[in-house]
Design an enzyme around this catalytic site. Structure first.
Site, mmCIF file in Angstrom:
data_model
loop_
_atom_site.group_PDB
_atom_site.id
_atom_site.type_symbol
_atom_site.label_atom_id
_atom_site.label_comp_id
_atom_site.label_asym_id
_atom_site.label_seq_id
_atom_site.Cartn_x
_atom_site.Cartn_y
_atom_site.Cartn_z
ATOM 1 N N CYS A 57 0.880 -1.183 0.000
ATOM 2 C CA CYS A 57 0.000 0.000 0.000
ATOM 3 C C CYS A 57 0.911 1.224 0.000
ATOM 4 O O CYS A 57 1.838 1.311 -0.794
ATOM 5 C CB CYS A 57 -0.980 -0.037 1.177
ATOM 6 S SG CYS A 57 -0.209 -0.093 2.805
ATOM 7 N N ARG A 73 -2.006 -0.712 5.767
ATOM 8 C CA ARG A 73 -3.294 -1.164 5.230
ATOM 9 C C ARG A 73 -3.142 -2.513 4.534
ATOM 10 O O ARG A 73 -4.019 -3.368 4.626
ATOM 11 C CB ARG A 73 -3.867 -0.127 4.267
ATOM 12 C CG ARG A 73 -4.183 1.194 4.952
ATOM 13 C CD ARG A 73 -4.590 2.259 3.970
ATOM 14 N NE ARG A 73 -3.442 2.769 3.242
ATOM 15 C CZ ARG A 73 -3.484 3.805 2.422
ATOM 16 N NH1 ARG A 73 -4.621 4.436 2.191
ATOM 17 N NH2 ARG A 73 -2.407 4.223 1.800
#
Length: 175
Positions: A134, A139
């Site tokens: 990411c 994330r």
């Protein structure tokens, strides 16, 4: 992170997080608690991570699936944020990390068969080497975990993620 450090013991993830825990009326405390002492010796597992050079060497390899867990506007380059350049790693598919969560069910993970079918529709299957990333591999930690839960046997993390790739002057990008 625990897997990277070689933690072979039991680990758990709170499906739905604290939001679901509290929604279900489960107990919480507002005072510090004390754990029990234990021992842990880290054994770094370089076999579950990829560097930028390793990702670069595998670009275009159909045996590798790059999953970009950022929101679509970051993936397309519409939002550059803290990066020198916007876009994504060539060949990466966008599977925004919260897509795996059921917003109507306290952010618990959606049914695994649905998630497996979504990934398959993006051209990702368990026979590939899965590489998640990411912006800073926070994330994409969820997409890494998701692939593990779905039984994908070969998963790696590109921890440098877009913070490294998007700021390096010599990396190829698509947008």
């Amino acid at each position: 992170t625990l897997e990277y450090l070689g933690h072979a013991g039991k680990a758990s993830v709170l499906d739905g997080g604290m939001e679901m825990w509290e929604r279900e009326g489960r107990p919480t405390v507002d005072k510090p608690t004390h754990g029990y002492p234990g021992t842990f010796e880290a054994h770094v597992r370089d076999d579950i991570v990829m560097s930028a050079d390793q990702v670069r060497a595998r670009l275009g390899d159909p045996a590798v699936a790059l999953i970009d867990a950022r929101p679509k506007n970051e993936y397309t380059g519409e939002r550059v944020g803290r990066n020198a350049r916007g876009g994504h790693i060539p060949g990466a598919v966008n599977y925004e990390w919260t897509r795996a969560m059921d917003k109507a069910n306290g952010l618990r993970l959606r049914p695994f068969e649905e998630l497996r079918q979504e990934l398959k529709a993006l051209g990702i299957d368990q026979n590939q080497e899965i590489v998640t990333h990411c912006q800073s591999h926070h994330r994409s930690g969820l997409t890494y975990l998701l692939a593990k839960l779905l039984g994908f046997p070969n998963i790696k993390a590109y921890a440098g993620s877009w913070a490294e790739w998007g700021n390096h002057p010599d990396t190829k990008i698509e947008n």
